[in-house]
Design an enzyme around this catalytic site. Sequence first.
Site, mmCIF file in Angstrom:
data_model
loop_
_atom_site.group_PDB
_atom_site.id
_atom_site.type_symbol
_atom_site.label_atom_id
_atom_site.label_comp_id
_atom_site.label_asym_id
_atom_site.label_seq_id
_atom_site.Cartn_x
_atom_site.Cartn_y
_atom_site.Cartn_z
ATOM 1 N N GLY A 127 0.820 -1.208 0.000
ATOM 2 C CA GLY A 127 0.000 0.000 0.000
ATOM 3 C C GLY A 127 0.846 1.246 0.000
ATOM 4 O O GLY A 127 1.178 1.752 -1.060
ATOM 5 N N SER A 173 4.652 -5.644 -3.134
ATOM 6 C CA SER A 173 4.519 -4.208 -3.311
ATOM 7 C C SER A 173 5.285 -3.451 -2.215
ATOM 8 O O SER A 173 6.484 -3.661 -2.041
ATOM 9 C CB SER A 173 3.032 -3.821 -3.333
ATOM 10 O OG SER A 173 2.874 -2.500 -3.739
ATOM 11 N N TYR A 174 4.569 -2.636 -1.417
ATOM 12 C CA TYR A 174 5.250 -1.874 -0.368
ATOM 13 C C TYR A 174 5.734 -2.769 0.768
ATOM 14 O O TYR A 174 6.437 -2.321 1.666
ATOM 15 C CB TYR A 174 4.309 -0.802 0.191
ATOM 16 C CG TYR A 174 5.023 0.238 1.024
ATOM 17 C CD1 TYR A 174 5.771 1.245 0.414
ATOM 18 C CD2 TYR A 174 4.971 0.213 2.411
ATOM 19 C CE1 TYR A 174 6.444 2.190 1.172
ATOM 20 C CE2 TYR A 174 5.628 1.153 3.176
ATOM 21 C CZ TYR A 174 6.367 2.146 2.550
ATOM 22 O OH TYR A 174 7.051 3.093 3.302
ATOM 23 N N ASP A 229 3.626 -6.048 -14.833
ATOM 24 C CA ASP A 229 3.269 -5.027 -13.833
ATOM 25 C C ASP A 229 3.903 -3.698 -14.208
ATOM 26 O O ASP A 229 5.097 -3.616 -14.502
ATOM 27 C CB ASP A 229 3.763 -5.482 -12.461
ATOM 28 C CG ASP A 229 3.428 -4.489 -11.362
ATOM 29 O OD1 ASP A 229 2.479 -3.705 -11.540
ATOM 30 O OD2 ASP A 229 4.108 -4.513 -10.325
ATOM 31 N N HIS A 275 1.084 -7.415 -11.000
ATOM 32 C CA HIS A 275 1.556 -6.956 -9.699
ATOM 33 C C HIS A 275 1.281 -8.000 -8.611
ATOM 34 O O HIS A 275 2.126 -8.243 -7.753
ATOM 35 C CB HIS A 275 0.858 -5.639 -9.360
ATOM 36 C CG HIS A 275 1.401 -4.968 -8.136
ATOM 37 N ND1 HIS A 275 2.631 -4.371 -8.101
ATOM 38 C CD2 HIS A 275 0.857 -4.802 -6.901
ATOM 39 C CE1 HIS A 275 2.839 -3.854 -6.895
ATOM 40 N NE2 HIS A 275 1.764 -4.094 -6.144
#
Length: 1555
Positions: A1194, A1290-1291, A1477, A1529
């Site tokens: 996020g 991701s984050y 992605d 992703h």
Amino acid sequence: MEANAGMVAGSHKRNEFVMIRHEGEPGPKLLKNFNGQECQICGDTVGLSATGDLFVACNECAFPVCRACYEYERKEGNKSCPQCKTRYKRHKGSPRVEGDDEEDDVDDLDNEFSYRQGNAKAGSKWQLQGQEDVDLSSSSRHEPQHRIPRLTSGQQVSGEVPDASPDRHSIRSPSSGYVDPSLPVPVRIVDPSKDLNSYGLGSVDWKERVDGWKLKQDKNIVQMTNKYNDGKGDMEGTGSNGEDLLMADDARQPLSRVVPIPSNQLNLYRVVIILRLIILCFFFQYRITHPVPDAYPLWLTSVICEIWFALSWLLDQFPKWYPINRETYLERLALRYDREGEPSQLAPVDVFVSTVDPLKEPPLITANTVLSILAVDYPVDKVSCYVSDDGSAMLTFEALSETAEFARKWVPFCKKHNIEPRAPEFYFAQKIDYLKDKIQPSFVKERRAMKREYEEFKVRINALVAKAQKTPEEGWTMQDGTPWPGNNPRDHPGMIQVFLGHSGGLDTDGNELPRLVYVSREKRPGFQHHKKAGAMNALIRVSAVLTNGAYLLNVDCDHYFNNSKALREAMCFMMDPALGKKTCYVQFPQRFDGIDLHDRYANRNIVFFDINLKGLDGIQGPVYVGTGCCFNRQALYGYDPVLTEADLEPNIIFKSCCGSRKKRKGGDRGYIDSKKRAMKRTESSVPIFNMEDMEEGIEGYEDERSLLMSQRSLEKRFGQSPIFVASTFMEQGGIPPSTDPASLLKEAIHVISCGYEDKTEWGKEIGWIYGSVTEDILTGFKMHARGWISIYCMPPRPAFKGSAPINLSDRLNQVLRWALGSIEILLSRHCPIWYGYKGRLKLLERVAYINTIVYPITSIPLIAYCVLPAICLLTGKFIIPEYKAIDLSVAFIRVILWLHMELQKQYPWYRQHKHFEKLQLEISNYAGMWFILLFISIFATGILELRWSGVGIEDWWRNEQFWVIGGTSAHLFAVFQGLLKVLAGIDTSFTVTSKASDEDGDFSELYIFKWTSLLIPPTTVLVINMVGIVAGVSYAVNSGYQSWGPLFGRLFFAFWVIAHLYPFLKGLMGRQNRTPTIVIVWVALLHVNEANQAEQLIRLTQSKRSTWSDQPDPWLDLDAADSASSSVYVGPQDGLRDADKITALPGQPRGVDFDQYAGHVTVDPKKGRALFYYFVESPHRSSSKPLVLWLNGGPGCSSLAYGAMEEFGPFRVKSDGKTLERNPYAWNEVANVLFLESPAGVGFSYSNTTTDYDQSGDKRTAEDTFTFLLNWLERFPHYKHRMFFIAGESYAGHYVPQLASLILHRNKRAHRTLINLSGIAIGNAYVDDATNSEARYEFMWSHALISDETFATTRRSCNFSAIINEECVKATTAADAEAGNIDPYNAYAPVCVGSNSSSESGTSMADIDPCSDTYVEAYLNDPEVQRALHANVTKIDGPWSSCTDLPWNDSPTSTLPVMKQLVNSGLRVWLFSGDTDTVCPYRGTVEAIKIMKLPIKNPWRPWYSDKQVGGYVVGYGGLTLVTVRGAGHMVPSYQPERALLMFSSFLRGKLPPPS
């Protein structure tokens, strides 16, 4: 008739009568035949005289009369022979009566005073005969009972029970109207083929004597109640003023009292009503004399609507002129009729339960209602429960059979422990301390056992329901092989089955149970069955034949007894000497379970039940509302009430027009006739009358004679059933005499035959009245019109509770049925506007009934009035003269005037604007005063009404809202359907309202959207008002400030409409992110602006680049950064694991073979911060599998929503947002997976300290996650030493390495392994800001998403390692625009354009639906799902969302230094990347690895999955990079099979297979 004796079925017209008996059971028991001459009055044997000869009462004609009837005739009758009219002579042993002195016979005084003793043997003889008979009377199934002492001359007052005697026995004849429970029922043979005159039933002479005797008894009661002198002196006729007198006085106290509303509240309330009426007159004077020439049609429409609204208000308001409360005295009722240690004298009551469709009215709900009736706090021999199955469903029959068996255990449990309520489903569901006030040590054990018994009972009922879902082709068959008689619900014989009662209904303690009878009336094609009203009338007749309770109580199948003393509450009025004779029914308010907290659609009807009905109770009584009502059987038979002289006084209109009755000499004949007509029905419970009343009784003999009905008129009125006709004369209940049970059953089948009501007054004048779907209103109105009163009883504990449709469409259909019934009555001959003026209906009661039937017509002016503001906004016109608009906008105008004057004083330039000269409004003080007073009076009336009634403001507002909602929808349809039915004969069919309980919890039915045409009008009103508001505001903005003044009134009016329709709007929307397509589309539209992982990450990156600064990375020196940290909190975890275990997720598929857990783990008890987790164990040898923690990025996105529900969790959410499907490529196939929502504020993780959310960042996230893990491992200690891996995407390129570094540091500092960390894996990792941002646009260019020029501009303008500049913003914005509306997670995947786009997916994306986010949010917003997950304990304000925009305080520009430390520590480190992605492209990961300058150990090569290239792998020194071909992703979403193979390779520490 014995319980469980088998079902009786038959058809009277077809001459069919079949008894279906259980196997091996004997036939019906025959009654004993008695030899000798029979008494022609009572049917008993004549018997012998004192000398042993045959007793002969009359020496002239020898008419056969028994000794008991002879004594009765001498004492209470005409003292003469019924046949020859010769005066009876006094026989030896007979008590002396008046006139005996004239005879020559010798007085036998010794025998007179010793009569009882001398005839004890004879008395025992007829007692024995009665005991040998099979007795169906609910009032004579036990030992002799005490009679209540009557305060009349010659009667006992001490309460002693007189011995049975022929004299007392004679009072039990049908003509007496009261069946003495202390005496047996004399057998009386009634042959239907013989004339009733042969039994004395149709005899005019017999009827004259009985009615005359009743009239004397009634007068005797009134006289004797006036013989007391406030306790001074002796009681007349008793010679005593001691304890007997005191006890009698206590027993004679009123059983209830009226509790008036305090005068300081009520008088002010009435004054305001009168003032409001005056103000209304002046208001209309102004409105009518001030037309609007340029908007004349709008003005005229509004005035007509306002006049109708005023009339409606008058009809609704004035019946509330004299509201009252009532209070009952149950102790006095018990003292008078139910003394401890003595047989009960309470009146028998027959309880009716009606049901039609067991699939819409679940049998379990009906069973609970029946069980609550059987366990009621009332003598068991006085209660009979009749269940009407109007759908002839075998499911109902079998469920009732199971209910009867369970009742044998349930009823004694209820009575032993005095539990409330006595419906097991609702008793066990109570969230209260069930041990309160319980003192018996065995209670807990017995309660547990009973709960288990009930659960087994539920399973049996559910099994019956499951079996009934599919009807066999050959129809249903009973257990003994007999075809079910009711296989065709429209063509079947009548059916009766007695399950409990009398000789076959004993509970587990050996005590008798109330009678339970199943009834299904006969139905044949070509006959009118009249729906519920016809079923209720059938129950009246069959109950009269079998038990004939003096009173009836009807409940719907879903209305259970919430108060076990409800029948006693009703008897406080019905058996009260003052009220009982004129009370037709006692109505209880309806109360409901399962209503949402805010009662969105006013299902509770609090305003109606707590205000309107209280008002009617002060006039002539409440209207009948269809359920929870106790009736006087005589009132349903169409008889007139017993009214006092005060009741018979002419009403106020009669007095004002014709003067007082006392002043009239010859013109009061009508009044006298009405008095005589009313007095003809009297109670026959007092056997003694004074001689001085005889002459008065004889004077009215001839008048009464003309009112008696012949046998033919009786049959025309009640039908051709002599037994039923005889029962109608028994005002105090008890069955009519019968020969044997078989004939009684045959008669019962006869009275429920489909042709029985032909050419009778059933449904016209007696019973439930036909002609309207709201038969309750019509039935109550007919009784009130005859002069009966009704009572409104509101005990502190609600008497009954039921269910109500909380779904918008179901609720509107229910209201439509009620409104259509009102229209049918309005257009019928029974319309209160013109019907019943010759009766005794009070004026305000009539006004109330008129309001009850005309209210649907209000829908027409209401629709017009709700559309007017939109028209005014769209056309620029208004319904009142321009600049004189103070109707609904008086407050706004006053503010404008004030501002106008102030501006004029302070700013000279302001006075120069000519258009503001119009703002003077030219309103006269006269007109303005009446407008203001009108609104003040409206508010004042409402406030005072709430004050005296105790109703809350929210309930009042909900009632106002639903008045508009119903008025613009259901009421409007009812008007047109009613007209079509009456004028064109087009009937409307209604489906049964579903009575299912809220098993889904949290009122799931409330949010279900069901389309119906009723939604069209209010939706149209809403839309045009919203359009009008937009148009009006737009016009005012464009026209300048001079347009705002006239706009205020129109806007206020439009907002008033929308505010009233707001619950309707919420109903259309359903529950956000759940319900059907309309809500899914709504969520999809909102989803455009909702943040996801990609947008959260891009937003954070842009924020960091706009304020770029070189800050020290705390993760590079954890020794210094962590030294200041406080000790880690580890709390007690005992028992929490079991509490977190998930039984099953709603909608999950069958065959789930692994354990699931979910719940919260506290990480900071002081601030109340807790993180939510979802844990799934492996279905294959979970004890040997490693533990994996998954973190989504996020920052601020949920691992539950993405990782668990969209990527590699065990389930995927289907497009309906409600059900799940198994994911064959779930990662728990190879590991035990733990999904964590972190930090607090994400998903279901929370903090009780709001400022905690402002402290969100990388450091807080890592520390809280570490604390979570320590506590979680205490909760699941068997995982402490298991191999532990951290994975994310991701984050999580920040979360994972930072958490891993913290774990290694804390392990080192503790000198032991706190957490056995074995490796980390990050997908499409965001590890470096600069390389990731630069690679993003390089990927877009290399994949032909942007042009060469745009890419060149981006490279030239942007330095992604520095603060972003304006040129770079323009370049990147142009690049994003050129790429168009693509899915940033996967450049080649379709985007979500509707509720379901899975069909558009390409081959490689076949396992992912682009709208999955919508389905997942819908599923996780379902309260049932949240409850199963043990989530949302803080009740999130608003809908749950997959990502939360939290303020992020610390985020290093790169985590590569931490990654390098982890690599050097020897930890297993894998990075995997989907190659489509655009958010975190694989090129960015490659460039980031280059910065770490790691040597290549295994060169780039492909790896395979299912003989296809799954991707590529390269091994560095201490780090492995894997790409997944065709994935985006979220790798497991797009390529689940390849992702599972890759992850299992990671866990094993081996590279993916090369082939």
